[in-house]
Design an enzyme around this catalytic site. Structure first.
Site, PDB file in Angstrom:
ATOM      1  N   HIS A   4     -15.113  -4.625   7.868  1.00 53.84           N
ATOM      2  CA  HIS A   4     -15.927  -4.225   6.721  1.00 53.84           C
ATOM      3  C   HIS A   4     -16.264  -2.740   6.775  1.00 53.84           C
ATOM      4  O   HIS A   4     -16.265  -2.057   5.747  1.00 53.84           O
ATOM      5  CB  HIS A   4     -17.212  -5.053   6.690  1.00 53.84           C
ATOM      6  N   SER A  54     -12.210  -9.285   2.265  1.00 56.35           N
ATOM      7  CA  SER A  54     -13.510  -8.626   2.174  1.00 56.35           C
ATOM      8  C   SER A  54     -13.463  -7.148   2.531  1.00 56.35           C
ATOM      9  O   SER A  54     -14.292  -6.369   2.048  1.00 56.35           O
ATOM     10  CB  SER A  54     -14.530  -9.348   3.061  1.00 56.35           C
TER      11      SER A  54
END
Length: 410
Positions: free
Chosen positions: A197, A145
């Site tokens: 992230h 991610s």
């Protein structure tokens, strides 16, 4: 007259068509991550502490391999499924623009820079003199991610849209889209890595602002890699995309205008892929021409070529169009992207002049490119004069302009 024959495409057919539409590298990443998860599941391996990105282990034991193993492993079925469903539309779009080898290099570069940002912030927070917070040094992060957040930033910048929709609920400015997703995911799933992230977003912005230009090889370097014998078996595959161009039937993130609202990575694109699995009716009548790809060309992976107009004069026209000594030529020509098929079935980008001819003034004048559009492409390493001409020729579409500029480099 015999009526059109209506056939029903089954689920297996739809899944096969969907999988064949995914380019080489993107499908390879999906397969690798999926196989790794299945092997871990079947063997009972759950010692993710040994392969995750752990700042303490990287600093104290110099275990740099964690930078790359951490992006390939996933902790649960939903984790790998969600990440791969997000990767398919996003990676496919970027791969068709950049080429397979260039995107592979970009993924490695983003994984490295994400880890550097992660490590730097974790050390800074853990050893700050005001309020030391050592938790981030012991945070174990895995999953693809972080790379996906970098890709979101890059794809949003290339698309040129002004706003994006978050799960179809509300629109946000495009430049804040990745940050809004970061907050939303942190609120919905508390066990996700906020720092991982965030570092992906930082790497994405560093790339689009040109901070990694000195780390990006030229087109000749990627061409040399593609020509190497050890990669020949991959290059010959139909889904492999050369760095000098993509397929004429490929989906590139092209939008009708810069004020168009996009459905975003996690809503429209994933829904399109899921809905493509559903049985749909097909007719034997010839489909209407796709407005995004005028002209005729050869389908990706097709074993039978179609008639393609001669493009020698078009290539010369594009060379004159992007020549520095004649920057005003774009005001007399309208140029859209078409493709010239190669001998092995893949395609490279070439310029195709449409609209008015040299001896006749154009009916429509292309708007002057904005300074923001110019800076986006200049930050990617292109010459400013060529950028201005390419954007004007592409009628303000940054994706077509990128194709024209990359075809000149190739």
């Amino acid at each position: 007259m015999r009526p059109n024959i209506v056939t029903e495409a089954g689920l297996q057919t739809r899944v096969g068509q969907w999988w064949e539409s995914i380019p080489f590298l993107t499908s390879a990443v999906v397969v690798v991550c999926g196989v790794i998860y299945l092997v871990c599941l079947m063997s009972g391996y759950d010692s993710f502490y040994e392969i995750c990105f752990l700042p303490t282990a990287v600093v104290s034991h110099f275990q740099v391999y964690r930078i790359y193993t951490s992006i390939l492993f996933h902790g649960s079925l939903l984790h790998v499924l969600f990440n791969m469903l997000a990767l398919v539309p996003l990676g496919s779009e970027l791969e068709r623009i950049m080429g397979s080898i260039r995107l592979a290099y970009l993924i490695i570069l983003l994984a490295t820079t994400n880890a550097i940002f992660h490590l730097f912030i974790a050390i800074l927070v853990a050893h700050n003199p005001f309020h030391p917070y050592p938790y981030l040094m012991n945070e174990c992060a895995i999953g693809f991610s972080g790379i996906l957040f970098s890709m979101i930033v890059i794809e949003t910048s290339l698309s040129g849209v002004q706003s994006r929709s978050v799960f179809g609920l509300f629109n946000v400015p495009a430049k804040w889209y990745a940050f809004i997703l970061l907050v939303v995911f942190q609120l919905l799933m508390t066990n996700v890595s906020l720092l991982g992230h965030l570092c992906g977003i930082l790497s994405g912005f560093a790339y689009i602002y040109g901070l990694f230009n000195f780390l990006m090889p030229g087109a000749s370097s990627f061409s040399a890699i593609e020509a190497s014998s050890w990669l020949s078996s991959c290059v010959r595959r139909p889904k492999f995309i050369l760095c000098t161009g993509g397929s004429p039937t490929s989906y590139i993130p092209t939008y009708s205008g810069q004020n168009t609202t996009s459905s975003g990575l996690l809503t429209g694109n994933i829904w399109r892929n899921l809905s493509s699995w559903m049985p749909q009716r097909e007719t034997s009548a010839q489909a209407e021409q796709d407005y995004r790809f005028p002209g005729r060309g050869r389908s990706l992976g097709s074993g039978q070529s179609e008639t393609v107009p001669a493009v020698n004069s078009d290539s010369n026209l594009q060379a004159r169009l992007l020549d520095n000594s004649n920057p005003d030529l774009s005001s007399h020509l309208g140029v859209t992207a078409t493709r010239e098929p190669l001998l092995d079935g893949r395609s490279s980008v070439a310029g195709n002049a449409v609209g008015a001819t040299l001896g006749r003034p154009a009916l429509l004048q292309h708007p002057a490119p904005s300074e923001e559009q110019i800076q986006k492409l200049v930050s990617m390493g292109f010459d400013k004069t060529q950028v201005e001409v390419a954007i004007s020729a592409a009628d303000g579409d940054l994706n077509v302009a990128v194709e024209i500029l990359m075809s000149q480099q190739g």
